[in-house]
Design a protein around this motif. Structure first.
Motif, PDB file in Angstrom:
ATOM      1  N   ILE A   1     116.059 -74.829  39.287  1.00 28.91           N
ATOM      2  CA  ILE A   1     116.215 -74.175  40.401  1.00 28.91           C
ATOM      3  C   ILE A   1     114.872 -74.424  41.257  1.00 28.91           C
ATOM      4  CG2 ILE A   1     116.254 -71.899  41.642  1.00 28.91           C
ATOM      5  CD1 ILE A   1     117.584 -70.560  39.046  1.00 28.91           C
ATOM      6  N   VAL A   2     115.251 -75.131  42.382  1.00 26.52           N
ATOM      7  CA  VAL A   2     113.808 -75.542  43.349  1.00 26.52           C
ATOM      8  C   VAL A   2     114.113 -74.974  44.600  1.00 26.52           C
ATOM      9  CG1 VAL A   2     112.795 -77.432  43.848  1.00 26.52           C
ATOM     10  CG2 VAL A   2     113.947 -77.644  41.807  1.00 26.52           C
ATOM     11  N   GLY A   3     113.277 -74.572  45.316  1.00 27.35           N
ATOM     12  CA  GLY A   3     113.201 -74.169  46.436  1.00 27.35           C
ATOM     13  C   GLY A   3     113.114 -75.296  47.622  1.00 27.35           C
ATOM     14  N   ILE A   4     113.645 -75.264  48.510  1.00 27.85           N
ATOM     15  CA  ILE A   4     113.821 -76.514  49.750  1.00 27.85           C
ATOM     16  C   ILE A   4     112.449 -76.155  50.439  1.00 27.85           C
ATOM     17  CG2 ILE A   4     114.765 -77.443  51.614  1.00 27.85           C
ATOM     18  CD1 ILE A   4     117.328 -76.434  50.462  1.00 27.85           C
ATOM     19  N   ALA A   5     111.687 -77.175  50.439  1.00 32.19           N
ATOM     20  CA  ALA A   5     110.185 -77.323  51.234  1.00 32.19           C
ATOM     21  C   ALA A   5     110.710 -77.528  52.680  1.00 32.19           C
ATOM     22  CB  ALA A   5     109.495 -78.412  51.038  1.00 32.19           C
ATOM     23  N   GLY A   6     110.118 -76.989  53.586  1.00 33.98           N
ATOM     24  CA  GLY A   6     110.520 -77.040  55.146  1.00 33.98           C
ATOM     25  C   GLY A   6     110.030 -78.384  55.497  1.00 33.98           C
ATOM     26  N   ARG A   7     110.578 -78.918  56.675  1.00 29.81           N
ATOM     27  CA  ARG A   7     110.202 -80.291  57.208  1.00 29.81           C
ATOM     28  C   ARG A   7     108.936 -80.050  58.008  1.00 29.81           C
ATOM     29  NH1 ARG A   7     115.266 -80.967  61.160  1.00 29.81           N
ATOM     30  NH2 ARG A   7     116.631 -79.847  59.908  1.00 29.81           N
ATOM     31  N   ARG A   8     108.202 -81.038  58.020  1.00 27.72           N
ATOM     32  CA  ARG A   8     106.995 -81.188  58.767  1.00 27.72           C
ATOM     33  C   ARG A   8     107.139 -81.293  60.212  1.00 27.72           C
ATOM     34  NH1 ARG A   8     103.035 -85.588  56.823  1.00 27.72           N
ATOM     35  NH2 ARG A   8     101.712 -83.913  57.655  1.00 27.72           N
ATOM     36  N   ARG A   9     106.405 -80.502  60.699  1.00 21.93           N
ATOM     37  CA  ARG A   9     106.784 -80.662  62.278  1.00 21.93           C
ATOM     38  C   ARG A   9     105.922 -81.613  62.823  1.00 21.93           C
ATOM     39  NH1 ARG A   9     110.006 -76.676  63.637  1.00 21.93           N
ATOM     40  NH2 ARG A   9     109.729 -74.770  62.424  1.00 21.93           N
ATOM     41  N   ARG A  10     106.601 -82.296  63.894  1.00 23.72           N
ATOM     42  CA  ARG A  10     105.847 -83.424  64.654  1.00 23.72           C
ATOM     43  C   ARG A  10     105.313 -82.736  65.945  1.00 23.72           C
ATOM     44  NH1 ARG A  10     109.156 -87.692  66.379  1.00 23.72           N
ATOM     45  NH2 ARG A  10     110.558 -86.279  67.352  1.00 23.72           N
ATOM     46  N   PRO A  11     104.027 -83.316  66.247  1.00 28.86           N
ATOM     47  CA  PRO A  11     103.913 -82.965  67.582  1.00 28.86           C
ATOM     48  C   PRO A  11     104.696 -83.524  68.918  1.00 28.86           C
ATOM     49  CG  PRO A  11     102.268 -84.669  66.905  1.00 28.86           C
ATOM     50  CD  PRO A  11     103.240 -84.293  65.881  1.00 28.86           C
ATOM     51  N   LEU A  12     104.978 -82.732  69.733  1.00 26.66           N
ATOM     52  CA  LEU A  12     105.834 -82.996  70.771  1.00 26.66           C
ATOM     53  C   LEU A  12     105.143 -84.235  71.622  1.00 26.66           C
ATOM     54  CD1 LEU A  12     107.414 -79.731  71.745  1.00 26.66           C
ATOM     55  CD2 LEU A  12     108.373 -81.491  70.112  1.00 26.66           C
ATOM     56  N   THR A  13     104.064 -84.047  72.055  1.00 29.16           N
ATOM     57  CA  THR A  13     103.360 -85.072  72.815  1.00 29.16           C
ATOM     58  C   THR A  13     102.105 -85.585  72.291  1.00 29.16           C
ATOM     59  OG1 THR A  13     102.056 -83.199  73.824  1.00 29.16           O
ATOM     60  CG2 THR A  13     103.964 -83.868  75.111  1.00 29.16           C
ATOM     61  N   MET A  14     101.762 -87.022  72.523  1.00 30.92           N
ATOM     62  CA  MET A  14     100.508 -87.349  71.865  1.00 30.92           C
ATOM     63  C   MET A  14      99.641 -87.925  73.104  1.00 30.92           C
ATOM     64  SD  MET A  14     100.844 -87.358  68.532  1.00 30.92           S
ATOM     65  CE  MET A  14      99.802 -88.595  68.126  1.00 30.92           C
ATOM     66  N   PRO A  15      98.549 -87.456  73.116  1.00 33.72           N
ATOM     67  CA  PRO A  15      97.739 -88.044  74.331  1.00 33.72           C
ATOM     68  C   PRO A  15      97.235 -89.328  74.260  1.00 33.72           C
ATOM     69  CG  PRO A  15      96.349 -86.588  72.576  1.00 33.72           C
ATOM     70  CD  PRO A  15      97.804 -86.532  72.095  1.00 33.72           C
ATOM     71  N   ASP A  16      97.210 -89.859  75.191  1.00 32.36           N
ATOM     72  CA  ASP A  16      97.021 -91.468  75.354  1.00 32.36           C
ATOM     73  C   ASP A  16      95.432 -91.392  75.330  1.00 32.36           C
ATOM     74  OD1 ASP A  16      96.845 -94.009  75.827  1.00 32.36           O
ATOM     75  OD2 ASP A  16      97.483 -94.137  77.727  1.00 32.36           O
ATOM     76  N   GLY A  17      94.792 -91.986  74.346  1.00 33.98           N
ATOM     77  CA  GLY A  17      93.301 -91.927  74.270  1.00 33.98           C
ATOM     78  C   GLY A  17      92.536 -92.769  75.327  1.00 33.98           C
ATOM     79  N   ALA A  18      93.399 -93.976  75.876  1.00 34.78           N
ATOM     80  CA  ALA A  18      92.884 -94.736  77.228  1.00 34.78           C
ATOM     81  C   ALA A  18      92.989 -94.234  78.581  1.00 34.78           C
ATOM     82  CB  ALA A  18      93.598 -96.109  76.806  1.00 34.78           C
ATOM     83  N   ALA A  19      93.877 -93.321  78.598  1.00 35.24           N
ATOM     84  CA  ALA A  19      94.112 -92.742  79.952  1.00 35.24           C
ATOM     85  C   ALA A  19      92.984 -92.060  80.325  1.00 35.24           C
ATOM     86  CB  ALA A  19      95.619 -92.013  79.807  1.00 35.24           C
TER      87      ALA A  19
END
Length: 131
Positions: free
Chosen positions: A81-99
């Motif tokens: 019996i194994v518990g299901i691990a939750g999905r990793r959350r992705r960040p919604l916005t990624m800052p542009d380092g050059a902006a």
């Protein structure tokens, strides 16, 4: 027979499994442990397989069962019996380092003399045509 196992499960902390099996004429002491494993499998199934050993232990304790987390882990491991691990959350916005950063026109001073003089907000969550 199920009622006997339930009774053993509820009172094994006080009287012990061997004594309760002898008094209730249960031939196999292993049946009590199989009952506990079935109970764990049932709770695991009720929650769509998402519960691991800590949550299962908490749920069993809420039901009045005296059980250790390590025993639940062992039973789960033995039965596969194994518990299901939750999905990793992705960040919604990624800052542009050059902006270039947006200019601070308010100077971090958000106080106003009257309503409607300083209107600030964040619109980074709005989708733009560029992507």
């Amino acid at each position: 027979m199920i009622h006997r196992y339930r009774l053993i499960s509820e009172h094994h902390g006080v009287y012990g499994v061997a004594r309760l099996c002898r008094v209730l004429a249960v031939k196999r002491r292993q049946g009590c442990y199989e009952w506990r494993a079935a109970e764990i499998r049932g709770i695991h199934g009720e929650h769509r397989g998402s519960y691991g050993s800590p949550r299962l232990t908490d749920e069993l304790r809420r039901l009045g069962r005296r059980i250790n987390r390590k025993r639940v882990e062992r039973i789960m491991r033995q039965r596969g019996i194994v518990g299901i691990a939750g999905r990793r959350r992705r960040p919604l916005t990624m800052p542009d380092g050059a902006a270039a950063p947006a200019p601070d026109l308010v100077g971090r001073d958000f106080t106003a003399q009257a309503p409607g003089q300083r209107l600030v907000g964040d619109i980074t969550y709005l989708p733009a045509g560029e992507g």
